[in-house]
Design an enzyme around this catalytic site. Structure first.
Site, PDB file in Angstrom:
ATOM      1  N   ASN A 244      22.248  79.301 -26.891  1.00  0.00           N
ATOM      2  CA  ASN A 244      23.212  78.328 -26.374  1.00  0.00           C
ATOM      3  C   ASN A 244      23.691  78.806 -25.001  1.00  0.00           C
ATOM      4  OD1 ASN A 244      25.235  76.491 -25.899  1.00  0.00           O
ATOM      5  ND2 ASN A 244      26.608  77.245 -27.511  1.00  0.00           N
ATOM      6  N   TRP A 245      23.277  78.104 -23.968  1.00  0.00           N
ATOM      7  CA  TRP A 245      23.580  78.557 -22.602  1.00  0.00           C
ATOM      8  C   TRP A 245      25.035  78.291 -22.209  1.00  0.00           C
ATOM      9  CZ3 TRP A 245      18.970  77.118 -18.839  1.00  0.00           C
ATOM     10  CH2 TRP A 245      17.802  77.720 -19.314  1.00  0.00           C
ATOM     11  N   LYS A 246      25.679  77.361 -22.864  1.00  0.00           N
ATOM     12  CA  LYS A 246      27.042  76.937 -22.478  1.00  0.00           C
ATOM     13  C   LYS A 246      27.051  76.538 -20.999  1.00  0.00           C
ATOM     14  CE  LYS A 246      28.853  80.010 -25.989  1.00  0.00           C
ATOM     15  NZ  LYS A 246      30.030  80.557 -26.632  1.00  0.00           N
TER      16      LYS A 246
ATOM     17  N   HIS B  16      30.076  71.993 -32.061  1.00  0.00           N
ATOM     18  CA  HIS B  16      30.362  73.376 -31.647  1.00  0.00           C
ATOM     19  C   HIS B  16      31.873  73.572 -31.567  1.00  0.00           C
ATOM     20  CE1 HIS B  16      30.549  77.044 -29.301  1.00  0.00           C
ATOM     21  NE2 HIS B  16      29.302  77.272 -29.676  1.00  0.00           N
TER      22      HIS B  16
ATOM     23  N   GLU C 182      29.219  79.045 -37.830  1.00  0.00           N
ATOM     24  CA  GLU C 182      29.774  79.842 -36.740  1.00  0.00           C
ATOM     25  C   GLU C 182      31.285  80.000 -36.938  1.00  0.00           C
ATOM     26  OE1 GLU C 182      27.077  79.635 -33.050  1.00  0.00           O
ATOM     27  OE2 GLU C 182      28.545  78.060 -32.872  1.00  0.00           O
TER      28      GLU C 182
ATOM     29  N   GLY D 292      32.021  84.732 -29.263  1.00  0.00           N
ATOM     30  CA  GLY D 292      32.394  85.301 -27.971  1.00  0.00           C
ATOM     31  C   GLY D 292      33.345  86.486 -28.063  1.00  0.00           C
TER      32      GLY D 292
ATOM     33  N   SER E  17      28.718  86.148 -31.940  1.00  0.00           N
ATOM     34  CA  SER E  17      28.530  87.531 -31.478  1.00  0.00           C
ATOM     35  C   SER E  17      27.269  88.189 -32.024  1.00  0.00           C
ATOM     36  CB  SER E  17      29.773  88.374 -31.793  1.00  0.00           C
ATOM     37  OG  SER E  17      30.893  87.856 -31.092  1.00  0.00           O
TER      38      SER E  17
HETATM   39  C1  PEP Z   1      27.980  80.180 -29.623  1.00  0.00           C
HETATM   40  O1  PEP Z   1      28.661  79.796 -28.702  1.00  0.00           O
HETATM   41  O2  PEP Z   1      27.374  79.365 -30.326  1.00  0.00           O
HETATM   42  C2  PEP Z   1      27.910  81.617 -29.878  1.00  0.00           C
HETATM   43  C3  PEP Z   1      27.455  82.000 -31.023  1.00  0.00           C
HETATM   44  O3  PEP Z   1      28.336  82.457 -28.879  1.00  0.00           O
HETATM   45  P1  PEP Z   1      28.299  84.064 -28.886  1.00  0.00           P
HETATM   46  O4  PEP Z   1      26.950  84.484 -29.402  1.00  0.00           O
HETATM   47  O5  PEP Z   1      28.499  84.447 -27.447  1.00  0.00           O
HETATM   48  O6  PEP Z   1      29.393  84.517 -29.776  1.00  0.00           O
END
Ligand code: PEP
Length: 245
Positions: free
Chosen positions: A8-10, A92, A162, A168, A205
């Protein structure tokens, strides 16, 4: 077992960085495609160009809940479909909690993607205070049944668990808690939709070490990965560790 690693690039990556990522991961993917499916959820503006690489599957990170018309600035499912986008992330936690998307909006997006036979990465997860109050299961149940109201095309569905507090933060969930959540989510799908082969990812994470634990210690189908997937070398390490675990 069907495995997926989704990046997921965001709101990151210039166009140049996007092309470099696709070229690096694309050549890696040629070696590993029999073992894992790789998805990149990219910003709207890059979807068309990156889809034409035809290697890594390109998803959007968001889509409008409206179908078409006088809705300035919206990007619709049929627009994404017309540029060969394979699917879209919906629900999300950053959309739910920063942009205020509720289950009703999420359900509309999911049904619109279903109508166009596009895949869906449907994110669910509890906030820290909900976990502390013992409400994790109630939250997950409500997100699932409300988000999937009138949904039928389970072949298009990938669920990403998630926990919001793990996204994050650099601190993934503990494995026993992940196993508990996995069992609960799979049971909801079995009991409510008669689905016993749900494609279920973990996100929050994930890094090159945690990805090994997901494969070795759970029966999850892979991971949705944010920051640890943004540098091509880092993502290649994650792919290797997952495959070799
Ligand atoms: C996400 O935003 O879907 C995510 C899992 O981010 P991160 O891996 O940075 O926690």
């Amino acid at each position: 077992m069907k495995y997926i690693l989704a990046s997921n690039w965001k709101a990151n990556f210039t166009f140049e960085e996007a092309k470099i990522w696709f070229e690096s991961i694309g050549s890696k993917y040629n070696e590993v495609r029999n073992e894992v499916r790789i998805i990149a959820a990219v910003p709207y503006v890059y979807v068309h160009y990156l889809s034409s690489y035809g290697i890594v599957d390109v998803f959007a990170q968001n889509v409008s809940h409206v179908k078409q018309g006088a809705f300035t600035g919206e990007v619709t499912v049929s627009m994404l479909k017309s540029v060969n986008c394979k699917g879209c992330i919906v629900g999300h936690s950053e959309r739910r909690h920063i942009f205020g998307e509720n289950d009703d909006i999420i359900n509309k997006k999911i049904l619109s993607l279903q109508e166009n036979s596009m895949e869906i990465i449907f994110c669910i997860g509890e906030k820290l205070e909900e976990r502390k109050e013992g409400k994790t299961k109630e939250v997950l149940f409500n997100q699932i049944v409300n988000g999937l109201k009138d949904f039928e095309r389970f072949d298009l569905l990938i669920v990403a668990y998630e926990p919001v507090w793990a996204i994050g933060t650099g601190v993934p969930i503990e494995i026993p808690d992940l196993i508990d959540a996995e069992n609960f989510i799979r049971k909801i799908f079995k009991d409510n939709f008669n689905i016993d082969n749900l494609t279920l990812l973990y996100g929050g994470s994930v890094d090159k070490e945690f990805v090994k634990k997901i494969k070795q210690e759970t029966t999850m189908n892979g991971a949705l990965i944010g920051s640890a997937s943004w540098k091509p070398d880092g993502f290649i390490q994650i792919i290797d560790n997952f495959i070799n675990a």
